[in-house]
Scaffold this active site. Structure first.
Site, PDB file in Angstrom:
ATOM      1  N   ASP A  91       0.794  -1.396   0.230  1.00  0.00           N
ATOM      2  CA  ASP A  91       0.127  -0.252   0.068  1.00  0.00           C
ATOM      3  C   ASP A  91       1.081   1.063  -0.171  1.00  0.00           C
ATOM      4  O   ASP A  91       2.072   1.300   0.373  1.00  0.00           O
ATOM      5  CB  ASP A  91      -0.586  -0.485   1.083  1.00  0.00           C
ATOM      6  CG  ASP A  91       0.026  -0.042   2.816  1.00  0.00           C
ATOM      7  OD1 ASP A  91       0.516  -0.459   2.236  1.00  0.00           O
ATOM      8  OD2 ASP A  91      -0.499   0.838   3.513  1.00  0.00           O
ATOM      9  N   GLU A 132      -0.377  -1.022   5.351  1.00  0.00           N
ATOM     10  CA  GLU A 132       1.266  -0.822   6.833  1.00  0.00           C
ATOM     11  C   GLU A 132       1.107   0.713   6.911  1.00  0.00           C
ATOM     12  O   GLU A 132       1.309   1.124   7.817  1.00  0.00           O
ATOM     13  CB  GLU A 132       2.427  -1.374   5.946  1.00  0.00           C
ATOM     14  CG  GLU A 132       3.635  -1.314   6.862  1.00  0.00           C
ATOM     15  CD  GLU A 132       4.078   0.802   6.587  1.00  0.00           C
ATOM     16  OE1 GLU A 132       5.130   0.849   7.002  1.00  0.00           O
ATOM     17  OE2 GLU A 132       4.025   1.051   6.010  1.00  0.00           O
TER      18      GLU A 132
END
Length: 318
Positions: free
Chosen positions: A16, A78
């Site tokens: 991400d 994350e």
């Protein structure tokens, strides 16, 4: 995963990225652009670039027999809750012994970083017509007290805790955003204050939150207001790895001794699964989380070479 058995090496990272404003970019953030000795694109540095280089390193090794497994782990979320790393199970990683998280560290091994806790403080008062302050209880007035307590607590943390191993040697408390009220002529009935605290190894996130609550809540209760204090998501613990064989290997391969950084990673979660964990990857954290993110092409070949060496040491050697 390539290879069977136990032990071996994990190459890990997150897929991400942070949100972006495409209008602020000078190239298409969703396409890799090569220019001026750099690879430009969203996530090129933080940290999709690491996966491309890891896959290239594996391809260059060719069709070989892995004596111990090599595993690539790509996680989600994350940049927010770290839910991907939190969901990992040791069994999924073949009982791996070593893990490299390819966050941008300019290829310098990192064995310590601060933890981070993001919290939201809600102050609830009572609305009323601004012509008569007695008709309500102004949450903005009370927020001045809360902010003063937070800043006082920040100063106190810096006095109580100090670690010269970090560039910023003290815990930090950042007042990130504040929202409240809806009209100039209405007594404000609510204020939200969001902040983060970055703790040093050895400190406890939960204790920080309870200390803040104990400082602020009684003062607001005395004024007839209510306080709620909640985590935006579960806190990320600090990371510290000592006696780390992998860190020694990477120090020898890169020429840099392990260091500390202020930003958080998934390292505490992989370490908790029993792996010797080091954070090290291409690119600089200075290029992360901003428009025109890039990865220096000069770091591509060294990264591939280091990963290939690690594979040979931890997965192929007798």
């Amino acid at each position: 995963t390539r290879g069977k058995g136990s032990g071996g090496l994990v190459l890990a990272g997150h897929t991400d990225t942070v949100p972006l404003d495409e209008a602020l970019w000078h190239s298409d953030p969703f396409r890799l652009t090569e220019a001026d000795g750099r690879w430009w694109g969203l996530g090129s540095c933080d940290m999709k670039g690491f996966f491309a280089l890891a896959l290239e390193a594996i391809a260059l090794e060719g069709d070989v027999d892995y004596l111990r497994p090599l595993t690539i782990v790509a996680t989600a979320d994350e940049e927010s809750s770290m839910s991907g790393a939190r969901a990992l199970q040791a069994a999924e990683l073949c009982g791996a012994r070593f893990a490299v998280i390819g966050e941008p560290t300019e290829l310098r091994p990192v064995t310590r970083h601060k933890g981070i806790m993001m919290a939201n403080m809600n102050i609830q008062g009572k609305a009323g017509h601004s012509s008569n302050p007695a008709l309500g209880n102004n949450a903005i007035d009370a927020s001045a007290i809360a902010l003063q307590e937070l800043m006082s607590f920040r100063t106190e943390l810096a006095r109580r805790y100090h670690d010269p191993g970090f560039e910023v040697a003290v815990p930090t408390l950042n007042l990130g955003c504040i929202h409240g009220g809806d009209n100039p002529n209405r007594i404000c009935d609510h204020v939200d204050i969001s902040f983060d605290i970055r703790v040093l190894p050895g400190m406890d996130n939960t204790n920080m939150l309870e200390e803040i609550r104990a400082r602020v809540e009684p003062k607001l209760t005395d004024l007839g207001l209510t306080l709620s204090l909640d985590l935006c998501h579960e806190a990320i613990p600090p990371f510290e790895s000592t006696g780390n064989e992998l860190a020694t290997t990477l120090a020898n391969l890169t020429g840099y001794e392990p260091r500390s950084v202020a930003f958080g990673t998934e390292a505490p979660f992989l370490s908790a699964l029993g792996m010797e964990t080091v954070v090290m990857g291409p690119g600089s954290i200075d290029q992360a989380h901003q428009p025109d993110e890039f990865l220096e092409i000069a770091q591509v070949d060294p990264t591939i070479a280091i990963i290939r060496r690690l594979i040979r040491i931890h997965c192929l050697a007798e």
